[in-house]
Each structure stands twice: as C-alpha cells, then as structure tokens.
Design an enzyme around this catalytic site. Structure first.
Site, PDB file in Angstrom:
ATOM      1  N   PRO A  21       0.824  -1.213   0.000  1.00  0.00           N
ATOM      2  CG  PRO A  21      -0.847  -1.588   1.571  1.00  0.00           C
ATOM      3  CD  PRO A  21       0.463  -2.132   1.096  1.00  0.00           C
ATOM      4  CD  GLU A  29      -2.299   0.829   4.257  1.00  0.00           C
ATOM      5  OE1 GLU A  29      -2.246   1.968   3.746  1.00  0.00           O
ATOM      6  OE2 GLU A  29      -1.306   0.290   4.761  1.00  0.00           O
ATOM      7  CE1 TYR A  82      -1.907   7.993   9.742  1.00  0.00           C
ATOM      8  CE2 TYR A  82      -0.986   6.057   8.663  1.00  0.00           C
ATOM      9  CZ  TYR A  82      -1.153   7.433   8.724  1.00  0.00           C
ATOM     10  OH  TYR A  82      -0.568   8.254   7.793  1.00  0.00           O
ATOM     11  NE  ARG A 111      16.208   3.737  -1.170  1.00  0.00           N
ATOM     12  CZ  ARG A 111      17.456   3.525  -1.631  1.00  0.00           C
ATOM     13  NH1 ARG A 111      17.649   3.376  -2.919  1.00  0.00           N
ATOM     14  NH2 ARG A 111      18.467   3.497  -0.800  1.00  0.00           N
ATOM     15  CB  ALA A 147       6.133   2.084  -1.745  1.00  0.00           C
ATOM     16  NE  ARG A 148      11.066   4.735  -0.849  1.00  0.00           N
ATOM     17  CZ  ARG A 148      12.047   4.858   0.023  1.00  0.00           C
ATOM     18  NH1 ARG A 148      12.659   6.013   0.153  1.00  0.00           N
ATOM     19  NH2 ARG A 148      12.425   3.829   0.766  1.00  0.00           N
ATOM     20  CB  CYS A 177       7.307   9.645  -4.797  1.00  0.00           C
ATOM     21  SG  CYS A 177       8.469   8.789  -3.711  1.00  0.00           S
ATOM     22  CG  ASP A 202      27.290  18.744 -20.743  1.00  0.00           C
ATOM     23  OD1 ASP A 202      26.142  18.987 -20.321  1.00  0.00           O
ATOM     24  OD2 ASP A 202      28.339  19.007 -20.102  1.00  0.00           O
TER      25      ASP A 202
END
Ligand SMILES: Cc1cc2nc3c(=O)[nH]c(=O)nc-3n(C[C@H](O)[C@H](O)[C@H](O)COP(=O)(O)O)c2cc1C
Ligand code: SF4
Length: 520
Positions: free
Chosen positions: A29, A104, A180, A302, A324-325, A354, A421
């Site tokens: 989630p 969730e 929570y 991660r 997640a990420r 994010c 560059d």
C-alpha cells in the site's frame, strides 16, 4: 531475451489465504495523492504496475469513516457507493493483467484532524499523535474511545471490508502502522487504558485481533485479509516472554491474518531517503517475523536489485518482495527481470520527491519516471512512446538530467538527435550533487539514461563541446533544445514581496556557487 534461471524463485506463485499471487512482486500500500476525485488517473497509475508484472497492486491508505479525515492531505476513502465505483475502476484495471488488487483500510485515530468532517478525532486514551510535530500540528485534542466507540470502529472496518469486496478487491487490509489508530493501541505511551484493551501486550493487541476477525467475517472466503503493522518501536522494547514486544505481538496475532506486511513506524525510517537508508534497511527490525508465523510475509526496503530480492527470500526474511518507491520509479521492474533485462531497470534513487508531492497535496511525481501520474491524463507510458512526427533533426544543448531525458525520449521516438555538453562528464548538476556524502545513488539518473542512449543508433552525444549561438546555428538542425540548467534564485524581496535587491554580499553563497567551487 529470456529470464535468468536463478531468478525463477521470484516468479513462483504464492498462496495468500483464499487467493494466489501470480509471483512474489508485491506493490505494498502506498498513497498516490490522486484521491477519489481523480479515479481514472488513479486506475491508470495502478494498471501500469500490473502491466509491468507486479503480482499484487494495492491502494494507499483508504479511510473507512469520516472520523478518519486527513484533509487537506490528498487521502483516499471508501465511505459510500460512489467510492466503491471509483475503486472498481482500479480493480478492473489491475485484473486485466492477471494481478491481485489489495486495499488498505485505514483509520487515522488521533493523527487525523478531521478538518472537513469536524468530528472529534478518536484515540485510545485522548493523546494526539505527534501534536507538536510541525508537519502534523493540528488544533484538535483527540477523544478517548469508550466501548461504544470501539464497537463503532469494528463496525466501520467490517462495512469497509464489505465495500472493498463489492469494489472487486482480492486482499483487504487491517492497518496497524505509523501512528494510526490501531498502532496507537499497541504503544503504551499512547494507550493508557486500564480495561482489556490496555496494559499487557496481549491486551494492546486485542483491537488489532478484533479488526482482523471482523474483516474475515465480512469478506468470508472471497478475499485474503492482510495485516500491515509497524514493528520498529515494539522491537526496541524488551518483552516479558520473548526478546521484544514485537516478537510477542507477532506471536499473539500469528495465525489471524492471511498475510503479514511488516514495516517501520514513521516516514524517515520507513521510506528512508537513500542518503541515510541503504537498500534492505528494514531487515534488522523485521527479520524475525517469518520464524514466528507460518503465514506469508511481505516487507519493503527500496528493493531494486533482483539479487538482493533473492537473498531476502533464500535467507528466510521475506516470502514476497514488497515495494512502493521502486514500483513508482519503474512500474516494469518485474517484467524486465522476467525478460532478462534487469540492466534496464530504472532504479529508484531514494530522493523522496514522490512522498513530498503527497505532502504538497498533489498526485505523486517521480524523479526517475516522468510518466508517473500522467498515464491517463496525457497517455504517457513508462516504456512505450509514440513515434516521431517529422524528420526534423534535433540538437540538445546540455547533458544534465533534463537533456539526457530529452535525448533518450526523442531518440526512442526515432528522431535523429545530437546531444552536446560543455563538461567532461555527463550529469550537469548531478556531477556535484552525487559527490556529496550519501548521494551517490542519485547517479542512477545519469546511468539509466546513458544506458538507454547507448542502445540508440540515431543519437550521437559529445562531451567537451561548449557551443556558441553561431555553433548551434551552424549545426543546421531544425529543432534546438536548450537544457543548460537553472541556477538558484538570488533575488531578495521587500516586505511587500517585491524584488528589492540581489543576494550578492561577500560571504553569502547559493548552492550553485558552491557547486561551481566557491569556498565559504
Ligand atoms: C508516495 C508514498 C506514499 C505512501 N503511502 C502509504 C500509505 O498510504 N500507506 C502505507 O501503509 N504506507 C505508505 N507508504 C509507505 C510505503 O508503503 C513503504 O512502506 C515505504 O515506502 C518503504 O518501501 P519502499 O522502500 O519500497 O518505498 C508510502 C510511501 C510512499 C513513497
Ligand atoms: S521520486 Fe525518487 S524516491 Fe520516489 S520513486 Fe521516484 S526516484 Fe524513488
């Protein structure tokens, strides 16, 4: 290309209660910031991950009742029939690709300020969650829950679970993490109750057990019930019968959920920035869980390297690789491993743009994946891009993050591209930033794009090529993109907010000055 046999383990189906995940890649989630106001944006964002091979794709925290109202932050909810329809768009989209959809269910308790619903926040003992933390400071004192409130909470969870089932979800969560409401019951400093919900760890776990039980009762055999729980603080506390209270909590609740989803307690450690937290940083807190329960365990950290993922499974830390990420930065991460293209993974750099866009109240955006959040609105896709619209040749001046991204996007579209560059290496501002302590992971922004550019025969790239306006015109390209970067603002402002001077005093530096070698 085909998958390397050593990664086969990552693609085994895993049974979670009555449902089966098609592989071990699990998008845990995470909020999208898209809310129920942007249901198609949200559905397309999640669908892209299912298309990219994630076996399970979940929502973020989804409020079960107006007494859990996180406004003005962009939270999701499951309060009424309109909300069911809005989430059904996501479950249908995820199912189209053979993935499972998870939700969730969430009650924020003393951490939500209910600014829109104006309902007094609820908590076990009337203690607000981090009321003096600037980021969360609110003006409401939470109300200590009585037995009727506890019955209401269980009823809201059961109703939320039934709504989730109608919306087509396969996995329904109880969320006992990150400050929570159920988490507040677990931690004695927030839970000073003297009834059967306070005191011993068994009593403090009671509400979590009851939430799992009512969820199971509500969904029957059609959905799995997952428990997401933060274990960091409990792991710090010695247990009476086991090494820590975390060990005791998992033992007490061991068989109740179909899946354990274990994580840290607050954003700085849970989604730690790469500067402070390496890949797999949760392991010292959650490594014991699989020894205490027979149910499958998912965890995060991660994860972008398939070898690290394999090691977590082989060493008995996790059954499912949560992300997640990494799933935002590369929705196609599993598919790339499945196709033997792991060197093409667009690895998350741990910059946390994010999560900070969520705190800004807007849909998440990503440094590595510009398509994130634009899948529906602009029809952008992280892996496919529309073909060129003309035979124009393009000159891009500047090989920092923007110039590199522009070159690879236009190159993939089929344009003939020249990238120049002035420096001796690619990366622009990242040349300086990635040498600062702890920021080497940001180099991935350059490495991924250079890796893509090397595969494109229609892109030429040149270093040490400082171009004047005449040089640019001489190239004769129909299109020129100037991507020479931006500098830090040096304007000073009057009390009326009118630019009134320059930050040019001796001994005053901007980050750009330091990057260019100024010495304070
Ligand atoms: C943008 C963003 C939003 C998140 N929202 C939630 C959420 O709603 N519920 C939740 O349990 N965790 C949330 N998280 C935490 C993640 O689920 C996860 O535990 C954490 O990011 C570590 O995993 P990772 O290293 O794979 O990112 C969020 C993380 C991010 C980056
Ligand atoms: S914004 Fe940064 S931390 Fe977030 S997913 Fe993208 S690369 Fe990773």
């Amino acid at each position: 290309m085909t998958r390397k046999p050593r990664y086969d383990l990552l693609f085994e189906p895993i049974r979670i209660g009555p449902v089966t995940a098609p592989n071990r890649f699990y998008q845990v989630p995470h909020a999208s910031g898209m809310t129920n106001a942007l249901p198609r944006v949200r559905a397309a964002f999640r669908e892209t991950k299912a298309e990219g091979g994630w076996g399970v794709v979940c929502t973020g925290a989804c409020s079960i009742h107006p007494s859990s109202d996180d406004s003005p932050l962009p939270f999701a909810r499951l309060w009424d029939n309109d909300d069911i329809r809005s989430h059904a768009l996501m479950t249908e989209a995820v199912h189209r690709h053979g993935a499972l959809a998870g939700v969730e269910l969430w009650h924020g308790g003393g951490s939500t300020m209910n600014r829109t619903s104006r309902i007094a926040p609820l908590s076990p003992s009337g203690i607000g969650w981090m009321p003096t933390h600037v980021g969360f400071m609110g003006n409401l004192r939470s109300r200590a829950m009585d037995k009727d409130d506890i019955r209401d909470l269980l009823r809201w969870q059961a109703e939320g679970a039934r709504k989730a089932q109608s919306a087509g979800f396969d996995i329904v969560y109880v969320y006992a993490g990150m400050g929570y409401l159920p988490y507040e019951f677990l931690i004695p400093e927030y839970n000073r109750r003297e009834d059967e919900y306070g005191g011993s760890i068994e009593n403090r776990c009671r509400i979590v057990r009851e939430l799992v039980e009512v969820t199971k009762e509500a969904v029957g055999n059609s959905c799995a019930v997952a428990l997401r729980i933060s274990l960091e603080e409990l792991r710090r506390r010695p247990g009476r019968h086991a090494e820590s209270e975390a060990h005791e909590a998992v033992t007490v609740l061991s068989d109740y959920p179909d899946l354990w989803d274990v994580k840290m307690d607050s954003s700085p450690t849970d989604c730690g920035a790469s500067r402070f937290s390496p890949e797999g940083s949760h392991e010292p807190v959650i490594d014991f869980v699989k020894r205490v329960t027979d149910k499958p365990v998912v965890g995060v950290g991660r994860f972008t390297s398939p070898d690290t993922m394999l090691a977590q499974i082989r060493r008995g830390v996790l059954d499912l690789i949560g992300a997640a990420r990494p799933s935002i930065a590369d929705p196609f991460l599993p598919r790339k491993i499945a196709e033997g293209r792991e060197d093409e993974i667009r690895e998350c750099i741990g910059c946390n743009i994010c999560i900070s866009s969520w705190h800004d109240g807007v849909p998440v955006r990503c440094t590595q994946n510009p398509a994130a959040g634009e899948e529906w609105r602009r029809g952008w896709h992280p892996e496919r891009i529309e073909g060129k619209g003309s035979d124009d040749r393009v000159l891009i001046v500047g090989g920092g993050p923007a110039g590199l991204e522009c070159a690879q996007a236009l190159g993939k579209r089929g344009y003939s591209v020249t990238l120049a560059d002035a420096g001796t290496e690619w990366g622009g501002r990242l040349r300086f930033e990635t040498r600062l302590p702890g920021l080497s992971a940001w180099r991935r922004v350059v490495d991924y794009r250079l890796g893509q550019l090397h595969r494109l025969p229609n892109v030429e790239f040149f270093l040490e090529s400082r171009l004047t306006a005449e040089d640019v015109l001489e190239q004769g390209c129909e299109r020129v993109v100037i991507a020479t970067g931006s500098r830090w603002e040096t304007d000073l402002y009057s009390p009326m907010e009118v630019p009134s001077g320059r930050l040019d005093r001796q001994g005053v530096f901007t980050p750009s000055d330091l990057a260019e070698g100024a010495s304070p």
